[in-house]
Structure formats: C-alpha cells, structure tokens
Write a protein that holds these residues in place. Structure first.
Motif, PDB file in Angstrom:
ATOM      1  N   ALA A  45      10.022   8.536 -15.380  1.00 43.13           N
ATOM      2  CA  ALA A  45       8.920   9.189 -14.665  1.00 43.13           C
ATOM      3  C   ALA A  45       7.574   8.622 -15.116  1.00 43.13           C
ATOM      4  CB  ALA A  45       8.965  10.694 -14.888  1.00 43.13           C
ATOM      5  N   MET A  46       7.429   8.361 -16.419  1.00 45.49           N
ATOM      6  CA  MET A  46       6.176   7.800 -16.929  1.00 45.49           C
ATOM      7  C   MET A  46       5.983   6.378 -16.413  1.00 45.49           C
ATOM      8  SD  MET A  46       3.448   8.302 -18.591  1.00 45.49           S
ATOM      9  CE  MET A  46       3.681   9.728 -19.595  1.00 45.49           C
ATOM     10  N   ILE A  47       7.034   5.587 -16.382  1.00 44.86           N
ATOM     11  CA  ILE A  47       6.935   4.219 -15.859  1.00 44.86           C
ATOM     12  C   ILE A  47       6.537   4.249 -14.386  1.00 44.86           C
ATOM     13  CG2 ILE A  47       8.284   2.175 -15.262  1.00 44.86           C
ATOM     14  CD1 ILE A  47       9.858   2.667 -17.880  1.00 44.86           C
ATOM     15  N   LEU A  48       7.115   5.154 -13.620  1.00 44.74           N
ATOM     16  CA  LEU A  48       6.773   5.266 -12.203  1.00 44.74           C
ATOM     17  C   LEU A  48       5.318   5.691 -12.017  1.00 44.74           C
ATOM     18  CD1 LEU A  48      10.052   6.839 -10.836  1.00 44.74           C
ATOM     19  CD2 LEU A  48       9.172   4.557 -10.347  1.00 44.74           C
ATOM     20  N   GLN A  49       4.816   6.543 -12.901  1.00 44.95           N
ATOM     21  CA  GLN A  49       3.404   6.927 -12.830  1.00 44.95           C
ATOM     22  C   GLN A  49       2.501   5.718 -13.094  1.00 44.95           C
ATOM     23  OE1 GLN A  49       1.629   9.623 -12.015  1.00 44.95           O
ATOM     24  NE2 GLN A  49       3.458  10.756 -11.429  1.00 44.95           N
ATOM     25  N   TYR A  50       2.898   4.885 -14.057  1.00 45.65           N
ATOM     26  CA  TYR A  50       2.118   3.669 -14.328  1.00 45.65           C
ATOM     27  C   TYR A  50       2.174   2.694 -13.153  1.00 45.65           C
ATOM     28  CZ  TYR A  50       1.400   4.920 -19.227  1.00 45.65           C
ATOM     29  OH  TYR A  50       1.016   5.542 -20.378  1.00 45.65           O
ATOM     30  N   VAL A  51       3.321   2.591 -12.514  1.00 43.40           N
ATOM     31  CA  VAL A  51       3.436   1.743 -11.328  1.00 43.40           C
ATOM     32  C   VAL A  51       2.516   2.257 -10.225  1.00 43.40           C
ATOM     33  CG1 VAL A  51       4.983   1.072  -9.445  1.00 43.40           C
ATOM     34  CG2 VAL A  51       5.762   0.915 -11.810  1.00 43.40           C
ATOM     35  N   ALA A  52       2.504   3.572 -10.027  1.00 41.39           N
ATOM     36  CA  ALA A  52       1.638   4.161  -9.002  1.00 41.39           C
ATOM     37  C   ALA A  52       0.170   3.887  -9.312  1.00 41.39           C
ATOM     38  CB  ALA A  52       1.897   5.663  -8.902  1.00 41.39           C
ATOM     39  N   LEU A  53      -0.227   4.105 -10.553  1.00 41.53           N
ATOM     40  CA  LEU A  53      -1.618   3.893 -10.948  1.00 41.53           C
ATOM     41  C   LEU A  53      -2.011   2.421 -10.816  1.00 41.53           C
ATOM     42  CD1 LEU A  53      -4.216   5.064 -12.151  1.00 41.53           C
ATOM     43  CD2 LEU A  53      -3.257   4.603 -14.407  1.00 41.53           C
ATOM     44  N   GLY A  54      -1.154   1.529 -11.273  1.00 41.05           N
ATOM     45  CA  GLY A  54      -1.446   0.102 -11.188  1.00 41.05           C
ATOM     46  C   GLY A  54      -1.571  -0.386  -9.756  1.00 41.05           C
ATOM     47  N   SER A  55      -0.693   0.094  -8.886  1.00 40.17           N
ATOM     48  CA  SER A  55      -0.766  -0.358  -7.494  1.00 40.17           C
ATOM     49  C   SER A  55      -2.010   0.187  -6.805  1.00 40.17           C
ATOM     50  CB  SER A  55       0.493   0.037  -6.728  1.00 40.17           C
ATOM     51  OG  SER A  55       0.589   1.429  -6.608  1.00 40.17           O
TER      52      SER A  55
ATOM     53  N   HIS B 231       0.814  -1.209   0.000  1.00 46.88           N
ATOM     54  CA  HIS B 231       0.000   0.000   0.000  1.00 46.88           C
ATOM     55  C   HIS B 231       0.854   1.268   0.000  1.00 46.88           C
ATOM     56  CE1 HIS B 231       0.656  -0.774   4.314  1.00 46.88           C
ATOM     57  NE2 HIS B 231       0.620   0.536   4.437  1.00 46.88           N
ATOM     58  N   ASP B 232       2.147   1.158   0.265  1.00 49.72           N
ATOM     59  CA  ASP B 232       3.047   2.311   0.208  1.00 49.72           C
ATOM     60  C   ASP B 232       3.659   2.517  -1.168  1.00 49.72           C
ATOM     61  OD1 ASP B 232       2.658   2.869   2.887  1.00 49.72           O
ATOM     62  OD2 ASP B 232       4.379   1.655   3.532  1.00 49.72           O
ATOM     63  N   LEU B 233       3.493   1.549  -2.065  1.00 53.14           N
ATOM     64  CA  LEU B 233       4.147   1.611  -3.362  1.00 53.14           C
ATOM     65  C   LEU B 233       3.626   2.746  -4.234  1.00 53.14           C
ATOM     66  CD1 LEU B 233       6.164   0.305  -5.261  1.00 53.14           C
ATOM     67  CD2 LEU B 233       4.355  -1.224  -6.023  1.00 53.14           C
ATOM     68  N   GLY B 234       2.308   2.963  -4.273  1.00 50.02           N
ATOM     69  CA  GLY B 234       1.722   4.014  -5.111  1.00 50.02           C
ATOM     70  C   GLY B 234       2.230   5.407  -4.772  1.00 50.02           C
ATOM     71  N   PRO B 235       2.084   5.838  -3.514  1.00 46.53           N
ATOM     72  CA  PRO B 235       2.580   7.170  -3.158  1.00 46.53           C
ATOM     73  C   PRO B 235       4.090   7.326  -3.322  1.00 46.53           C
ATOM     74  CG  PRO B 235       1.043   6.400  -1.503  1.00 46.53           C
ATOM     75  CD  PRO B 235       1.292   5.251  -2.442  1.00 46.53           C
ATOM     76  N   GLN B 236       4.855   6.273  -3.062  1.00 43.29           N
ATOM     77  CA  GLN B 236       6.300   6.348  -3.238  1.00 43.29           C
ATOM     78  C   GLN B 236       6.668   6.501  -4.711  1.00 43.29           C
ATOM     79  OE1 GLN B 236       8.029   2.927  -1.379  1.00 43.29           O
ATOM     80  NE2 GLN B 236       7.865   3.796   0.672  1.00 43.29           N
ATOM     81  N   ALA B 237       5.987   5.764  -5.585  1.00 41.15           N
ATOM     82  CA  ALA B 237       6.265   5.862  -7.016  1.00 41.15           C
ATOM     83  C   ALA B 237       5.890   7.244  -7.547  1.00 41.15           C
ATOM     84  CB  ALA B 237       5.515   4.772  -7.777  1.00 41.15           C
ATOM     85  N   GLN B 238       4.797   7.817  -7.059  1.00 43.36           N
ATOM     86  CA  GLN B 238       4.423   9.166  -7.489  1.00 43.36           C
ATOM     87  C   GLN B 238       5.472  10.185  -7.061  1.00 43.36           C
ATOM     88  OE1 GLN B 238       0.444   9.852  -5.990  1.00 43.36           O
ATOM     89  NE2 GLN B 238      -0.348   9.761  -8.070  1.00 43.36           N
ATOM     90  N   MET B 239       5.932  10.075  -5.834  1.00 40.12           N
ATOM     91  CA  MET B 239       6.950  11.000  -5.337  1.00 40.12           C
ATOM     92  C   MET B 239       8.241  10.860  -6.147  1.00 40.12           C
ATOM     93  SD  MET B 239       8.640  11.268  -1.552  1.00 40.12           S
ATOM     94  CE  MET B 239       9.390   9.661  -1.758  1.00 40.12           C
TER      95      MET B 239
END
Length: 68
Positions: free
Chosen positions: A29-39, A10-18
């Motif tokens: 940055a785009m890959i990290l946004q997709y990781v945040a959205l997916g999680s 549950h911490d993965l989304g906010p961490q990836a956005q940051m």
C-alpha cells in the motif's frame, strides 16, 4: 500473438491510490501511494513544461540546431 494492454500515464495516479486503499499488505500500500504521488508530480511537470513551451516558445524550427 497477444497485444499488451495500453495504459495511459495520467490514469496511473488515481488507479494506484485506489489499489492502495484496497490492499491488505501495508508495504505494498505504501509503495502504491509513492507510485501515485510520483506520477502526479511527473504529470504536473509535463503540463507545466507544455505551458511554458507554448508561452515562451520560439518561432524557429524545433528540428534544426544552431547554424554557425
């Protein structure tokens, strides 16, 4: 022997956005946004599954299958 760090899902989304906001590479940055959205989508699905299981769950033992 070293122990790998434990990360909570549950911490993965906010961490990836940051991390995506602080990243200088646009592709990463785009890959990290997709990781945040997916999680976040996955956590929503897990929460909904738990709510439905509690609301409509049966009284049977979950470890037992159908008896013939």
């Amino acid at each position: 022997m070293t122990v790998p760090p434990t990360m909570f899902f549950h911490d993965l989304g906010p961490q990836a956005q940051m991390m995506s906001k602080n990243c200088s590479d646009e592709r990463v940055a785009m890959i990290l946004q997709y990781v945040a959205l997916g999680s976040m989508i996955l956590m929503t699905g897990l929460a909904a599954s738990q709510v439905l299981k509690e609301a409509f769950g049966s009284d049977r033992d979950p470890g037992r299958g159908r008896s013939r």
